[in-house]
Design an enzyme around this catalytic site. Structure first.
Site, PDB file in Angstrom:
ATOM      1  N   TYR A  31     112.150 -12.221 -53.712  1.00 56.87           N
ATOM      2  CA  TYR A  31     111.367 -12.169 -54.952  1.00 56.87           C
ATOM      3  C   TYR A  31     111.916 -11.091 -55.879  1.00 56.87           C
ATOM      4  CZ  TYR A  31     107.346 -11.215 -57.998  1.00 56.87           C
ATOM      5  OH  TYR A  31     106.532 -10.980 -59.082  1.00 56.87           O
ATOM      6  N   GLU A  53      97.930 -12.950 -60.631  1.00 56.85           N
ATOM      7  CA  GLU A  53      97.510 -11.547 -60.675  1.00 56.85           C
ATOM      8  C   GLU A  53      96.013 -11.437 -60.421  1.00 56.85           C
ATOM      9  OE1 GLU A  53      99.321  -8.926 -60.768  1.00 56.85           O
ATOM     10  OE2 GLU A  53     101.272  -9.682 -61.411  1.00 56.85           O
ATOM     11  N   TRP A  61     100.583  -8.337 -52.661  1.00 58.34           N
ATOM     12  CA  TRP A  61     101.413  -9.327 -53.358  1.00 58.34           C
ATOM     13  C   TRP A  61     102.143 -10.222 -52.368  1.00 58.34           C
ATOM     14  CZ3 TRP A  61     100.994 -11.488 -57.731  1.00 58.34           C
ATOM     15  CH2 TRP A  61     102.037 -12.221 -58.287  1.00 58.34           C
TER      16      TRP A  61
END
Length: 211
Positions: A31, A53, A61
């Site tokens: 990522y 988010e 995350w």
């Protein structure tokens, strides 16, 4: 004289410098290397980031990234028109889907944000609103401690989104999104990704807007 390199970076086996958070798993490394900080300009891409988010609140995350393929499938690729049409039956379907984050408030927020995205089309669209908050300069942090969790630009973006009807879009949440899509560049000095978005020079001065 060798260029300064952040002491908060970790050199990988490939010789590339990354922040420690990006070395925790292959998923996070990929990522960071291929996506974090690169510009996102499509409506569906930005709606996805706003919603992800929001889904992250209280979670890591890494959890979001693991569930991202299922979230994309469950929310119709974050196509605004498709998600805006979701009704009670869709909410029930989503709440029963063990692959995603089954939080009713967050699910309703994603649907609400899709409807707000459609309304924004009359005012230039979500991409234009988000990227209007790209500053002329961004920071060039040597330490992670120098990276704030919010700033005046994220506060202004959060305020505009809330006025447009979005939810789960506080200044801290929006700062994280702005980092992730290249509106600002908070890559540490010496990272192999510093200045790689094409929008910023390594010293933090702005090259261009992607729109």
């Amino acid at each position: 004289m060798a260029p300064e390199i952040s002491p908060d970076l970790v050199a990988g086996e490939d010789g590339l410098n990354r922040p420690r958070w990006a070395t925790g798993s292959a998923l996070l490394t990929d990522y960071y290397d291929t996506e974090w900080g690169l510009p996102v300009t499509s409506e569906s891409g930005l709606l996805e980031r706003v919603c992800l988010e929001g889904f992250q609140a209280g979670l890591s995350w890494a959890t979001i990234l693991r569930k991202r393929p299922a979230l994309r499938e469950a929310f119709a690729g974050f196509d605004a028109a498709a998600v805006a049409a979701f009704g009670d039956g869709d909410v029930a379907r989503l709440m029963a889907d063990r692959r995603i984050i089954r939080n009713e408030r967050k699910i309703h927020s994603a649907i609400n944000n899709a409807r707000a995205t459609l309304r924004l089309r009359e005012r230039g669209g979500l991409p234009r609103l988000v990227w209007s908050h790209q500053p002329e300069e961004t920071i060039a942090p040597l330490r992670l401690s120098e990276v704030p969790t919010r700033d005046e630009n994220s506060a202004a973006l959060a305020r505009e989104l809330k006025e447009a009807g979005f939810s789960f879009v506080g200044p801290t949440t929006m700062f994280a999104m702005m980092e992730s899509i290249g509106v600002i560049d908070t890559h540490l000095v010496g990272s192999h990704r510093r200045g790689s978005s094409g929008l910023w020079r390594a010293d933090g001065t702005r090259l261009r807007s992607p729109l």
